[in-house]
Scaffold this active site. Structure first.
Site, PDB file in Angstrom:
ATOM      1  N   LYS B 132       0.848  -1.185   0.000  1.00 62.59           N
ATOM      2  CA  LYS B 132       0.000   0.000   0.000  1.00 62.59           C
ATOM      3  C   LYS B 132       0.891   1.245   0.000  1.00 62.59           C
ATOM      4  CE  LYS B 132      -4.076   1.709   2.545  1.00 62.59           C
ATOM      5  NZ  LYS B 132      -4.989   1.409   3.675  1.00 62.59           N
ATOM      6  N   LEU B 181      -7.142   8.391   3.478  1.00 62.38           N
ATOM      7  CA  LEU B 181      -7.256   6.987   3.912  1.00 62.38           C
ATOM      8  C   LEU B 181      -8.570   6.690   4.617  1.00 62.38           C
ATOM      9  CD1 LEU B 181      -3.669   6.318   5.369  1.00 62.38           C
ATOM     10  CD2 LEU B 181      -4.524   5.710   3.098  1.00 62.38           C
ATOM     11  N   SER B 207      -9.662   1.352   2.527  1.00 64.34           N
ATOM     12  CA  SER B 207      -8.742   2.169   1.787  1.00 64.34           C
ATOM     13  C   SER B 207      -7.654   1.392   1.036  1.00 64.34           C
ATOM     14  CB  SER B 207      -8.086   3.175   2.731  1.00 64.34           C
ATOM     15  OG  SER B 207      -7.300   2.529   3.705  1.00 64.34           O
ATOM     16  N   ILE B 228      -7.715   0.741   9.661  1.00 64.31           N
ATOM     17  CA  ILE B 228      -8.085   1.517  10.850  1.00 64.31           C
ATOM     18  C   ILE B 228      -9.569   1.376  11.140  1.00 64.31           C
ATOM     19  CG2 ILE B 228      -8.575   3.689   9.643  1.00 64.31           C
ATOM     20  CD1 ILE B 228      -7.253   5.180  11.943  1.00 64.31           C
ATOM     21  N   GLY B 229     -10.332   0.982  10.111  1.00 64.74           N
ATOM     22  CA  GLY B 229     -11.780   0.829  10.312  1.00 64.74           C
ATOM     23  C   GLY B 229     -12.360  -0.212   9.355  1.00 64.74           C
ATOM     24  N   GLY B 230     -11.469  -0.963   8.705  1.00 62.52           N
ATOM     25  CA  GLY B 230     -11.906  -1.980   7.746  1.00 62.52           C
ATOM     26  C   GLY B 230     -11.090  -1.978   6.468  1.00 62.52           C
ATOM     27  N   SER B 231     -10.040  -1.197   6.433  1.00 64.06           N
ATOM     28  CA  SER B 231      -9.333  -0.909   5.182  1.00 64.06           C
ATOM     29  C   SER B 231      -8.543  -2.071   4.595  1.00 64.06           C
ATOM     30  CB  SER B 231      -8.399   0.292   5.375  1.00 64.06           C
ATOM     31  OG  SER B 231      -9.143   1.492   5.419  1.00 64.06           O
TER      32      SER B 231
END
Lengths: 576, 576
Positions: B132, B181, B207, B228-231
């Protein structure tokens, strides 16, 4: 009634509740109120039997062995320590909560269990453990030194209290702290001030200062303190104890009360204060064996690592270790007794074949300033919220001018006024930050932590062991315990909190009027350093214990304890 | 030039630099620009040899075996994946940085090492790994999709890049992300938008959406994403991959760039996205074997725990497991294909003798809201700082209205307008918080985490195994990959970030036009739920992969991967 009259009344009632919990038979016969060193009083006051003196003088490992084989009953051990705790309290004002009846009931149950099953309840079977006021016990108050919190009885045990009891411990007293917890002394409006048993004109340190005085007088074989910037290590050092600051989240904090909750960047940690390095290890292994991560969501899922304790990454206990000695941090030169202690440790290690190099301080001032911005990020808002309901004043200095001296055990220091003392407060003079500013401080901190780690790893070229320095040997403070109100520096401890480096305190010596004469002026780092230097006279720190701390990298808890043991044994072999 | 003309010019130059790095011989022959499913193109376009197809179709474990025994050279493997990556890029616009020459040099060196020493350089010997855009590689830009960051060449490797190279990996491309992001799609002003290879009118998620499209087209055997939240999990699910969100600080982040730095409460984590569960395990064991804690100060000092992988606390791989299935989170009912996937998993597990109970969602809305306050704590300040130097606009929606369509690989969705879509943005409509307010949010979060853990432990009475639920089986999102601009929910992923629960994504099926017809209206939890429900038609999600995630408690990384393996094997046995 005025606001002050109202909260003073609450204090009177609370102190009465506490004092009523002391059995009348354990009231100390008269002793000279101006006596400075009271460490001999418990054994000489006549309240303790020979057996009780023998029990209470025993370190954790001896107690546990004698409890497990029923040489001593849990009731006998609990009675002895409860009695000595109450004596210690009358000498130093160290207790906040006293719940002996409950403890004796539990001790009787433990004795019954051992008798009927032939097995101990857990690895801490029958061991009395004292708790800093924060550690919640069902049905017991946690006032935290806030008048506004008087009457807050815990509805359930903290995770740590649960675990200690499951492992066989007996909880019986809680100990004094400073209001807000953010001081390295111990004074609050509810319970007043705690004194140092080696010299009652000196502070017992803080914030776990009640614990420090209590364990030093052997009113507890092991106590639980908390450390956000030195609060376990400073009172351990000032009272001649072994104290351990574990890495973040190794010992479960859930369910204990705290100030500045939600400040998660440099969190407070719970850890042991005791009279032997074995006691430190026993506490850690017993708590971790209960898998605290199944009850506290932020407790590390990491068992006690016996390989790490056997120094698998530090020469496997077969090769010489190399220690880095921090003679000064580039901000403040330590006082003569501290330097002497470092030299004693150095010589003991060299005599055992270990290596020693100088540890070069790396950006300690920047790390210190970064910590200060984090601790002070919300200004006084947190403390205002905690004190609002009664209007009790937020304490802005630990000097004795606010003391009411209504409590016993305090000897007013004679050097209280007219002496310039260093002043570095965690939360003075900084406007509250925005969340964005706080994130910036956090980011800076991570950068500093990475640089410091690289600094550490970079020592591999200088150690001669092929490894980086195995541990740092550092002062715990620039001085031994100073007079009440004069302990305003914690630079040698909170640097390691910022870096999350575990550290164990080892007692080394005491201030010696002949050996510790003031030295020549060093090249001062600045005005603060000059002030600290000038503050030193051997008389002012008379009889105070002197210690060092052994510091490892993040989550090297096991290795640090083992290296503490190695140093402790080396000292006993060579020095004593 | 206007501000916009200026930054557009920077974009043109940057894209040219990227495109110039593509060997001319690898330019894709014409293919229908409106083609939706392009998954077959790499094998049919004529650019790849039979061996190259064989190599690139191999999962990590096969590649490593053939590299280690020199069946395939590192140069051959790197060439094959580089070529296929460039093909994938032309189909989906997934790459940001292309550095094949450097990769081939390194591959040649690896081949030479193996030949001369007879030993692999490390456990990842010769394996191409895509990164990434955040993961810094010395000498390579990390623009992070910010025009303002164009020209920021990394001065040193990130810790993870260092470790991957030491372990033998070959780094060769970096992949696309959304600006900031903080979106579950992939679009920014620098590189434009990344499409889903299964249906280019759909988003690849985000992301880590560039990584998702690239690995799905087998342009990389394994990629590094961040979550961080599903990326990691959302693009893994949307592209039919195995993806793993490790616990906080298990994989070293130091030296990688990020947005919202200093937001340490719910930190982003790095983790693998790949085509087999073995690949996930190999990534984790290889990185941890390098002891990242010696370079990244916040990396957990915790080796790969083979006991935990062997489910020592979950019946030791001998007893049946009990899973809790989260059919819905009490906020949004998942779409029919998601429910079908959960049922397929359930049936496969029952057929293997495991147990399954319903997982009752516990305060998911409160946890979601708490996350939102943390992510949005500084409003737009962080993003404004990142975009200020060029004045590029902060992207406030992922809809396609801002696209310039100057990049290939995008098929404009036909459902772009006139459709009501759910909208829950992480950082919209919230005023910036003070540090004190932020601490309050942190405190609330710790309380919720403790309650959730107690909720989990409380299932022991319902599982029949004597243990609490061993893992949760949860949707990854309420839907499969939606059309571009329409993925505005991440409720099923970021709940686990808040709790710091590790989670592995397992591909299960694809949206089926016949099986996945819209069901009857459920009892809606609210307007959002109704909107999500109405948004579903099988046509809109045509051909999209469907996955589930397996969720464990904090730091149960090893056990979660093993349970993912058990479920994956059960699915293959029963279903395929």
């Amino acid at each position: 009634m005025s606001t002050e009259e109202k909260w003073r009344q609450l204090v009177i009632e609370k102190r009465k509740r506490r004092d009523d919990a002391i059995p009348k038979a354990w009231i100390l016969p008269n002793h000279p109120p101006d006596l400075l060193d009271v460490t001999h009083i418990p054994e000489q006051c006549g309240l303790l039997s020979t057996l009780e003196i023998q029990i209470t003088n025993s370190p954790v490992e001896v107690l546990l062995a004698n409890l497990a084989n029923a040489t001593w009953s849990a009731v006998a051990v609990t009675t002895a320590f409860a009695k000595r705790a109450v004596i210690a309290h009358q000498l130093t004002n160290c207790l906040t909560e006293i719940f002996i009846d409950r403890a004796l009931e539990r001790a009787a149950w433990l004795d019954e269990q051992l008798k009927s099953t032939g097995r101990v309840v857990g690895p801490l079977h029958g061991l009395p453990i004292s708790l800093k006021d924060q550690v919640s016990v069902k049905g017991i108050e946690s006032t935290m030194g806030y008048v506004s919190w008087i009457g807050q009885y815990a509805e359930r045990n903290s995770v740590l209290a649960d675990i200690l009891e499951e492992q066989g411990a007996v909880l019986y007293v809680k100990t004094n702290i400073p209001q807000t917890l953010m001081w390295a002394e111990t004074f609050n409006h509810v319970f007043g001030r705690t004194s140092n048993p080696y010299n009652r004109s000196l502070t017992s340190g803080g914030s776990s200062g009640g614990e420090g005085a209590l364990v030093a007088l052997k009113g507890s074989p092991i106590g639980v303190g908390s450390d956000i910037g030195g609060s376990i290590r400073i009172p351990s050092a000032f009272n001649g104890l072994y104290g351990f600051r574990p890495s973040f989240n190794r010992i479960p904090y859930a369910g204990s009360v705290n100030s500045m909750e939600g400040q998660d960047a440099i969190p407070s940690v719970l850890g042991p204060m005791t009279t032997s390095i074995e006691g430190v290890k026993k506490f850690m292994t017993s708590v971790l064996a209960a898998k605290p991560w199944n009850r506290d969501p932020i407790a590390l899922r990491k068992q006690w690592d016996e390989d790490a304790y056997n120094l698998i990454e530090h020469g496997k206990c077969e090769e010489p270790l190399c220690f880095g000695i921090l003679w000064n941090d580039g901000m403040v030169h330590p006082h003569p007794p501290i330097i002497r202690a470092l030299e004693m440790v150095k010589n003991a290690l060299l005599a055992k074949g270990h290596r020693v190099i100088d540890w070069e301080p790396f950006k300690h001032m920047e790390i210190y300033e970064n910590s200060r911005r984090i601790y002070g990020a919300v200004g006084r808002e947190d403390f205002q919220a905690a004190t609002a309901s009664t209007g009790e004043p937020i304490i802005s200095s630990m000097t004795t001018e606010y003391d009411d001296y209504a409590v016993s055990g305090i000897v007013r220091p004679e050097v209280d006024s007219g002496v310039e003392v260093p002043e570095m407060r965690p939360f003075a003079g900084q406007p509250p930050l925005s969340a964005f500013e706080l994130w910036g401080v956090h980011k800076k901190r991570q950068d500093l932590r990475r640089e410091y780690l690289e600094h550490w790893q970079g020592t591999a070229s200088r150690t001669g062991t092929g490894r980086p320095v195995d541990a740092i040997i550092s002062p715990v403070a620039s001085s031994a315990a100073p007079p009440h109100g004069m302990n305003r520096l914690a630079v040698y401890t909170w640097i390691w909190n910022n870096l999350d480096y575990p550290a164990v305190v080892i007692p080394v010596t005491r201030v010696d009027q002949e050996l510790d004469v003031p030295g020549p002026e060093p090249e001062f780092f600045g005005d603060l350093d000059r002030t600290v230097h000038k503050f030193y006279t051997p008389e002012r720190f008379g009889n105070a214990p002197v210690s060092v701390q052994i510091v490892g990298r993040t989550q090297e808890d096991e290795a640090v304890i083992r290296m503490g043991d190695i140093i402790d044994k080396a000292m006993k072999l060579v020095v004593l």
